[in-house]
Design a protein around this motif. Sequence first.
Motif, mmCIF file in Angstrom:
data_model
loop_
_atom_site.group_PDB
_atom_site.id
_atom_site.type_symbol
_atom_site.label_atom_id
_atom_site.label_comp_id
_atom_site.label_asym_id
_atom_site.label_seq_id
_atom_site.Cartn_x
_atom_site.Cartn_y
_atom_site.Cartn_z
ATOM 1 N N GLY A 67 0.965 -1.226 0.156
ATOM 2 C CA GLY A 67 -0.016 -0.112 0.149
ATOM 3 C C GLY A 67 0.856 1.347 0.043
ATOM 4 N N ASP A 68 0.384 2.190 0.704
ATOM 5 C CA ASP A 68 1.247 3.737 0.849
ATOM 6 C C ASP A 68 1.967 3.384 2.208
ATOM 7 O OD1 ASP A 68 2.128 6.036 1.204
ATOM 8 O OD2 ASP A 68 0.469 7.116 0.426
ATOM 9 N N LEU A 108 2.304 -9.034 -2.356
ATOM 10 C CA LEU A 108 2.537 -7.766 -2.217
ATOM 11 C C LEU A 108 1.308 -6.911 -3.368
ATOM 12 C CD1 LEU A 108 6.210 -7.059 -2.081
ATOM 13 C CD2 LEU A 108 4.549 -6.991 -0.310
ATOM 14 N N ILE A 109 0.589 -6.092 -2.701
ATOM 15 C CA ILE A 109 -0.294 -5.278 -3.476
ATOM 16 C C ILE A 109 0.343 -3.778 -3.542
ATOM 17 C CG2 ILE A 109 -2.017 -6.517 -3.327
ATOM 18 C CD1 ILE A 109 -3.456 -5.063 -1.248
ATOM 19 N N GLY A 110 -0.295 -2.831 -3.989
ATOM 20 C CA GLY A 110 0.054 -1.363 -3.869
ATOM 21 C C GLY A 110 0.758 -1.062 -5.331
ATOM 22 N N ARG A 111 0.623 0.228 -5.381
ATOM 23 C CA ARG A 111 1.452 1.002 -6.539
ATOM 24 C C ARG A 111 2.987 0.744 -6.503
ATOM 25 N NH1 ARG A 111 -2.883 5.773 -7.445
ATOM 26 N NH2 ARG A 111 -4.559 4.837 -8.102
ATOM 27 N N ASP A 112 3.517 1.006 -5.132
ATOM 28 C CA ASP A 112 4.869 0.977 -5.303
ATOM 29 C C ASP A 112 5.062 -0.152 -4.048
ATOM 30 O OD1 ASP A 112 7.676 1.604 -4.951
ATOM 31 O OD2 ASP A 112 7.442 3.324 -3.825
ATOM 32 N N PRO A 113 5.641 -1.361 -4.494
ATOM 33 C CA PRO A 113 6.075 -2.182 -3.329
ATOM 34 C C PRO A 113 7.417 -2.040 -2.800
ATOM 35 C CG PRO A 113 6.264 -3.265 -5.558
ATOM 36 C CD PRO A 113 5.828 -1.783 -5.574
ATOM 37 N N THR A 114 8.191 -1.235 -3.332
ATOM 38 C CA THR A 114 9.442 -1.022 -2.979
ATOM 39 C C THR A 114 9.821 -0.905 -1.420
ATOM 40 O OG1 THR A 114 9.959 0.097 -4.868
ATOM 41 C CG2 THR A 114 11.670 0.332 -3.255
ATOM 42 N N PRO A 152 0.344 -7.028 -9.902
ATOM 43 C CA PRO A 152 0.247 -5.739 -10.741
ATOM 44 C C PRO A 152 -0.615 -4.884 -10.586
ATOM 45 C CG PRO A 152 0.588 -7.605 -12.236
ATOM 46 C CD PRO A 152 0.147 -8.149 -10.975
ATOM 47 N N ASP A 153 -0.444 -3.576 -10.578
ATOM 48 C CA ASP A 153 -1.600 -2.557 -10.383
ATOM 49 C C ASP A 153 -2.636 -2.643 -11.297
ATOM 50 O OD1 ASP A 153 -2.623 -0.187 -9.277
ATOM 51 O OD2 ASP A 153 -1.610 1.185 -10.306
ATOM 52 N N GLY A 154 -3.620 -2.532 -10.864
ATOM 53 C CA GLY A 154 -4.841 -2.254 -11.757
ATOM 54 C C GLY A 154 -6.216 -1.953 -11.105
ATOM 55 N N GLU A 155 -7.353 -2.493 -11.629
ATOM 56 C CA GLU A 155 -8.730 -2.411 -11.121
ATOM 57 C C GLU A 155 -8.806 -2.947 -9.825
ATOM 58 O OE1 GLU A 155 -12.756 -3.216 -9.901
ATOM 59 O OE2 GLU A 155 -11.248 -4.831 -10.925
ATOM 60 N N THR A 156 -9.436 -2.165 -8.671
ATOM 61 C CA THR A 156 -9.331 -2.600 -7.488
ATOM 62 C C THR A 156 -9.790 -4.187 -7.022
ATOM 63 O OG1 THR A 156 -9.840 -0.436 -6.511
ATOM 64 C CG2 THR A 156 -10.480 -2.490 -5.020
ATOM 65 N N GLU A 157 -10.871 -4.442 -7.719
ATOM 66 C CA GLU A 157 -11.284 -5.951 -7.418
ATOM 67 C C GLU A 157 -10.500 -7.099 -8.092
ATOM 68 O OE1 GLU A 157 -13.751 -6.989 -5.510
ATOM 69 O OE2 GLU A 157 -14.539 -5.029 -4.898
ATOM 70 N N ALA A 158 -9.793 -6.678 -9.280
ATOM 71 C CA ALA A 158 -8.955 -7.587 -9.952
ATOM 72 C C ALA A 158 -7.419 -7.626 -9.177
ATOM 73 C CB ALA A 158 -8.735 -7.085 -11.317
ATOM 74 N N VAL A 159 -7.264 -6.535 -8.500
ATOM 75 C CA VAL A 159 -6.003 -6.591 -7.792
ATOM 76 C C VAL A 159 -6.189 -7.378 -6.693
ATOM 77 C CG1 VAL A 159 -4.482 -5.142 -6.235
ATOM 78 C CG2 VAL A 159 -5.081 -4.395 -8.335
ATOM 79 N N GLY A 203 0.540 -0.757 5.475
ATOM 80 C CA GLY A 203 0.359 0.569 4.619
ATOM 81 C C GLY A 203 -0.813 0.916 4.594
ATOM 82 N N ALA A 204 -0.946 2.166 4.010
ATOM 83 C CA ALA A 204 -2.342 2.856 3.950
ATOM 84 C C ALA A 204 -2.807 2.293 2.781
ATOM 85 C CB ALA A 204 -2.348 4.501 3.873
ATOM 86 N N SER A 205 -4.128 2.512 2.612
ATOM 87 C CA SER A 205 -5.028 2.004 1.277
ATOM 88 C C SER A 205 -5.141 2.590 0.131
ATOM 89 C CB SER A 205 -6.441 1.312 2.098
ATOM 90 O OG SER A 205 -7.013 2.470 2.494
ATOM 91 N N TRP A 206 -5.179 4.117 0.393
ATOM 92 C CA TRP A 206 -5.722 5.078 -0.474
ATOM 93 C C TRP A 206 -4.889 5.061 -2.124
ATOM 94 C CZ3 TRP A 206 -4.712 7.623 4.586
ATOM 95 C CH2 TRP A 206 -3.253 8.028 4.607
ATOM 96 N N ASP A 207 -3.750 4.163 -2.166
ATOM 97 C CA ASP A 207 -3.195 4.221 -3.367
ATOM 98 C C ASP A 207 -3.997 3.513 -4.212
ATOM 99 O OD1 ASP A 207 -2.481 1.969 -1.894
ATOM 100 O OD2 ASP A 207 -0.760 1.650 -2.943
ATOM 101 N N GLN A 208 -4.901 2.494 -3.851
ATOM 102 C CA GLN A 208 -5.441 1.386 -4.752
ATOM 103 C C GLN A 208 -7.012 1.464 -4.166
ATOM 104 O OE1 GLN A 208 -3.056 -2.019 -4.645
ATOM 105 N NE2 GLN A 208 -2.670 -1.771 -6.758
#
Length: 514
Positions: free
Chosen positions: A399-400, A422-428, A447-454, A478-483
């Motif tokens: 997440g964030d 790992l989910i989230g736009r930046d897994p680093t 991979p980043d994508g639509e919420t339900e698909a992720v 992590g926070a959730s608001w990135d996805q």
Amino acid sequence: MTSDPTLLTGHAAREALRGARVLVIGLGLTGTAAARTLHALGADVVAIDSRPAAAEAAARDLPGVRVLPLPGNGDDRALAEAAVATGPRLAVVSPGLPPTSPLVALPRAAGVRILTEFDLAWMIRLDESPWFLVTGTNGKTTTAQMTSALLRAGGLHAPPLGNMGVAVSTVALEGIADDAGVVRAPQAWPIEIAALQLHDTTLPRPRASICLNVAEDHLDWFGTMAAYRADKAKVYRGVTGACVYPTWERGAREMVEEAEVTVGARAVGLALGAPALAQVGIVENAIIDRAFHARRHTHGVELFTTDDVAHLGLGEAGLPLHIVTNAMAAASLAREADVEPDAIAAGLRAFRVEDHRIARVAVAGGVTWVNDSKATNAHAAAASLRALEDGTCVWLAGGDAKGASLEDLVRDFAGKMRAVVLIGRDPTPWREPLARHAPDVPVIVVPDGETEAVMRGAVTAADGFARPGDTVLLAPAGASWDQFRNYGHRGDAFARAVGELVAHATAGGEQEQA
């Protein structure tokens, strides 16, 4: 303005607000509620938000409130200057805005008194029902909800308030439904309050407060741990009864000693062993009070046992210590409200954790699926990971990271992991510590994508690693608001995906048997 409303409460404060120009800064949930409340009280409300969608929605949904148009260049400073030019004496600021934002800094520099929605609620409430404030990096939602349950078990109308979906200013103005559905003023206010909200909150004088813990979080907002800790410590400001603190938290006692409390307030420590005088502690499996009863100098009173909260554990993984300590904190706050021990034990036996805090979603094929989407930082995730056996966790994280380091979390709990998804736009922030401290643990990045698909992809990947006896744990750190919209949305998506997986597996098993 003939009187300063911040020096008044009840009807006097409401009368002083009538006709007063008040600026509302930020038009999210609390800002919108504050603007609506102030308008209902007859204030001349001016509101600003630098987000076009929020400003447009407020202009449409808040009749009678003057929402200032955004400058053509989208400059926050120009918007703040326009707001100051309207001449407000008071401003109610939303907690998401850092103090360095021009939207807050310019009005403050111009001499506008900055308040929060909690200050507004304290001013306009019409009785002296006690407030009970709960803060901490982690556990504050559960503890505030537990406190509510125990106060209600003691016969009080005391719904959980604060970060619970209903703005406190709305409750102060309109009341809130009791367990019978009757809308009325609370008889006690158990309130979850975060450091972002405490930063500018100055008016409430709570009956009792607790800071459960302080761990690295929101450093992108506060800048330093010292600043974050200082705002957490404000939960004890003005306390009239009990400043409850965990003795095992470094610096907790100093928070209480340094607080500007009301004369007569006292410190009450929570202990992990037998309680000393003015403490609530643990003797074998019983939680004992030596702080809130007349014979405390020589005797203890049993409040509850670990059996009373055993249903809040993780099944075979056992009862996490933080569940016990949260219950100790809630019981202490309830004791300050004179709730009897029998009611505390009964209230805890009936209590259920909210859906997104260490909640079992399913047990299928010997695998336990746990939704701890509320674990939005490393400290919260650690509480869930600590309860699991080595090598039995498929960790669903990401997440964030909000500027926090996950190095210690991964190092301390690498041995728990069978695999990591790992989910989230930046897994680093997760991948790099995992590479250093758990190089042999498989890591899958969705991979980043639509919420339900992720989330479906994450659950499918986790299922591929899980073995009977394992726990698939959504504790993102992590926070959730990135996805996702919020942690609840993330947890709901997890629960749906798990439900679909289990239903499909069950159907497949029935077909094979047939």
